[in-house]
Design an enzyme around this catalytic site. Structure first.
Site, mmCIF file in Angstrom:
data_model
loop_
_atom_site.group_PDB
_atom_site.id
_atom_site.type_symbol
_atom_site.label_atom_id
_atom_site.label_comp_id
_atom_site.label_asym_id
_atom_site.label_seq_id
_atom_site.Cartn_x
_atom_site.Cartn_y
_atom_site.Cartn_z
ATOM 1 N N LYS A 118 -21.104 -45.404 20.001
ATOM 2 C CA LYS A 118 -22.024 -44.286 19.732
ATOM 3 C C LYS A 118 -23.308 -44.450 20.542
ATOM 4 O O LYS A 118 -23.877 -43.468 21.021
ATOM 5 C CB LYS A 118 -22.348 -44.204 18.232
ATOM 6 C CG LYS A 118 -21.198 -43.647 17.392
ATOM 7 C CD LYS A 118 -21.108 -42.128 17.510
ATOM 8 C CE LYS A 118 -20.043 -41.497 16.637
ATOM 9 N NZ LYS A 118 -18.674 -41.618 17.092
ATOM 10 N N LYS A 198 -9.365 -42.119 21.766
ATOM 11 C CA LYS A 198 -8.814 -41.420 20.595
ATOM 12 C C LYS A 198 -9.294 -39.969 20.532
ATOM 13 O O LYS A 198 -10.348 -39.628 21.060
ATOM 14 C CB LYS A 198 -9.175 -42.157 19.310
ATOM 15 C CG LYS A 198 -10.625 -42.045 18.909
ATOM 16 C CD LYS A 198 -10.826 -42.308 17.424
ATOM 17 C CE LYS A 198 -12.184 -41.783 16.983
ATOM 18 N NZ LYS A 198 -12.221 -41.058 15.758
ATOM 19 N N LYS A 201 -13.697 -35.454 17.031
ATOM 20 C CA LYS A 201 -14.408 -34.182 16.881
ATOM 21 C C LYS A 201 -15.540 -34.069 17.880
ATOM 22 O O LYS A 201 -15.897 -32.979 18.299
ATOM 23 C CB LYS A 201 -15.043 -34.102 15.481
ATOM 24 C CG LYS A 201 -14.080 -33.969 14.361
ATOM 25 C CD LYS A 201 -14.852 -33.595 13.105
ATOM 26 C CE LYS A 201 -14.474 -34.458 11.928
ATOM 27 N NZ LYS A 201 -15.220 -35.699 11.800
HETATM 28 P P1 ADP Z 1 -14.160 -38.084 14.349
HETATM 29 O O1 ADP Z 1 -14.134 -39.363 15.129
HETATM 30 O O2 ADP Z 1 -13.137 -37.123 14.853
HETATM 31 O O3 ADP Z 1 -15.525 -37.480 14.200
HETATM 32 P P2 ADP Z 1 -14.438 -39.123 11.672
HETATM 33 O O4 ADP Z 1 -15.246 -40.266 12.180
HETATM 34 O O5 ADP Z 1 -15.112 -38.107 10.827
HETATM 35 O O6 ADP Z 1 -13.684 -38.414 12.896
HETATM 36 O O7 ADP Z 1 -13.184 -39.708 10.891
HETATM 37 C C1 ADP Z 1 -12.601 -39.060 9.799
HETATM 38 C C2 ADP Z 1 -11.292 -39.734 9.469
HETATM 39 O O8 ADP Z 1 -10.310 -39.403 10.457
HETATM 40 C C3 ADP Z 1 -11.358 -41.254 9.454
HETATM 41 O O9 ADP Z 1 -10.467 -41.727 8.478
HETATM 42 C C4 ADP Z 1 -10.876 -41.651 10.818
HETATM 43 O O10 ADP Z 1 -10.330 -42.954 10.844
HETATM 44 C C5 ADP Z 1 -9.799 -40.605 11.034
HETATM 45 N N1 ADP Z 1 -9.610 -40.354 12.464
HETATM 46 C C6 ADP Z 1 -10.550 -39.883 13.320
HETATM 47 N N2 ADP Z 1 -10.027 -39.763 14.542
HETATM 48 C C7 ADP Z 1 -8.735 -40.180 14.457
HETATM 49 C C8 ADP Z 1 -7.661 -40.296 15.385
HETATM 50 N N3 ADP Z 1 -7.835 -39.929 16.655
HETATM 51 N N4 ADP Z 1 -6.478 -40.762 14.957
HETATM 52 C C9 ADP Z 1 -6.286 -41.108 13.658
HETATM 53 N N5 ADP Z 1 -7.259 -41.029 12.730
HETATM 54 C C10 ADP Z 1 -8.473 -40.567 13.113
#
Ligand code: ADP
Length: 341
Positions: A118, A198, A201
């Site tokens: 981050k 990965k 969002k």
């Molecule tokens: P992002 O990184 O998309 O903002 P968050 O940090 O809000 O997502 O994560 C929300 C949930 O979704 C968490 O449990 C996280 O581990 C899961 N998650 C986020 N991205 C992935 C991914 N690419 N594959 C599997 N799980 C994910």
């Protein structure tokens, strides 16, 4: 409301209110939540306090929070079986986080990969909240004495921090909290459509959201990197680039009844034989993804048309969460010597 889960194993998980949910969140987190809500005492949160650690728009934060609650309901989280929390409505999260921060070293937080990522992503937005994130996450889970946490593999270092804090707290102040573990799903790591890292969002071009229509899914997949199709051999799904496309195909064909296995095998064979046509593979993948999302989108419409029902679900959950949160804070403050007569 039928919800009553005090005697069951406790589960907590949350999703940041940063944007619409994507299929990574769905496969990595929400699918796990759907499984555990059947047997355990679950609280699923929209963690808005975590969302404000990276740049955000105050005008759309509330919309994002509500959209995620609706996504949860549309995906099948059932308020008769679980509670749906908005994190900032329960002030005990921050209170517990502060108390826990006094027993955890700063140096350990600075070393965490998510913090480093981050920092690199937002070099002008490196704030205390970002560093503090894992402590708040530990408090989120510990506030409800969570034992299982359905989250993606990217969150494993944070769960480890939580276990460290639990051990430290229990050894300093007496046995109070269980050590939580991650509840894994098959889709614990969904790769980015960019072919690197990965799906997230906050990375434009990396995701397919749960509300995308077929045309949008096609367009998004069209940008996913491929190769010449003449590489041949065994496809390696964990490799960047075309491996990401195969991982997605695998995750959307790998059904328990084996009914879609032949689709994956077909493209795996074509890859090996150097006859693969990626445009065809992407078209088939788009249809598979849309087929899975369509029922969610239908259900979503219902909740969009019944906002009062959503309000009631949030309000009822909040009341129940507050009671439990206050109990934990009372216990923690007593053990830490902070209750005054
Ligand atoms: P992002 O990184 O998309 O903002 P968050 O940090 O809000 O997502 O994560 C929300 C949930 O979704 C968490 O449990 C996280 O581990 C899961 N998650 C986020 N991205 C992935 C991914 N690419 N594959 C599997 N799980 C994910």
């Amino acid at each position: 409301m039928l919800y009553s889960g005090y005697m069951k194993k406790k589960v907590y998980s949350g999703i940041r209110a940063t944007n619409r949910l994507h299929i990574g969140n769905y496969l990595g987190a929400v699918k796990g939540m759907l499984t555990v809500q059947e047997d355990y005492d679950c609280i699923f949160s929209v963690v808005d306090l975590h969302a404000i650690t990276t740049p955000y728009d105050t005008k759309i934060l509330q919309t994002n929070v509500r959209e995620i609650i609706i996504d949860y309901l549309a995906a099948g989280l059932d308020p008769k079986k679980c509670l749906l929390e908005i994190q900032s409505q329960i002030p005990e999260h921050t209170e517990l986080a502060y108390l826990l921060s006094t027993i955890y070293p700063v140096s350990r937080l600075e070393d965490l990969p998510t913090y480093k990522d981050k920092k690199a992503q937002y070099p002008k937005y490196v704030n205390m909240g970002l560093l503090f994130y894992p402590v708040l996450m530990a408090a989120d889970i510990m506030l409800y004495k969570g034992e299982l946490v359905p989250v993606g593999i990217d969150q494993e270092p944070h769960i480890e921090v939580t276990r460290e804090i639990v051990r430290k707290f229990n050894s300093m102040f007496g046995e109070t909290f269980p050590q939580p573990h991650r509840f894994n799903t098959e889709g614990e790591y969904v790769p980015s459509l960019t072919g690197n890292g990965k799906m997230s969002k906050s990375v434009e071009g990396s995701y397919i959201t749960l509300t995308d229509d077929l045309e949008t899914i096609r367009k998004r997949l069209a940008n996913a990197p491929t190769d010449s199709g003449k590489v041949g051999g065994q496809i390696e799904r964990d490799k960047e680039g075309v491996g990401a496309l195969f991982t997605l195909l695998y995750l959307f064909t790998n059904k328990q009844d084996g009914s879609l296995d032949h689709i994956y095998e077909k493209y795996e064979n074509e890859y090996r034989d150097k006859t693969i046509r990626y445009s065809q593979m992407k078209e088939e993948l788009a249809n598979l993804i849309f087929n899975e999302l369509q029922p969610l989108q239908e259900k979503r419409k219902y909740f969009e048309e019944h906002p009062q029902e959503v309000d009631e679900i949030i309000a009822e959950s909040r009341e129940k969460c507050l009671i439990r949160a206050r109990e934990t804070i009372q216990e923690v403050k007593t053990k830490m010597g902070l209750i005054y007569r």
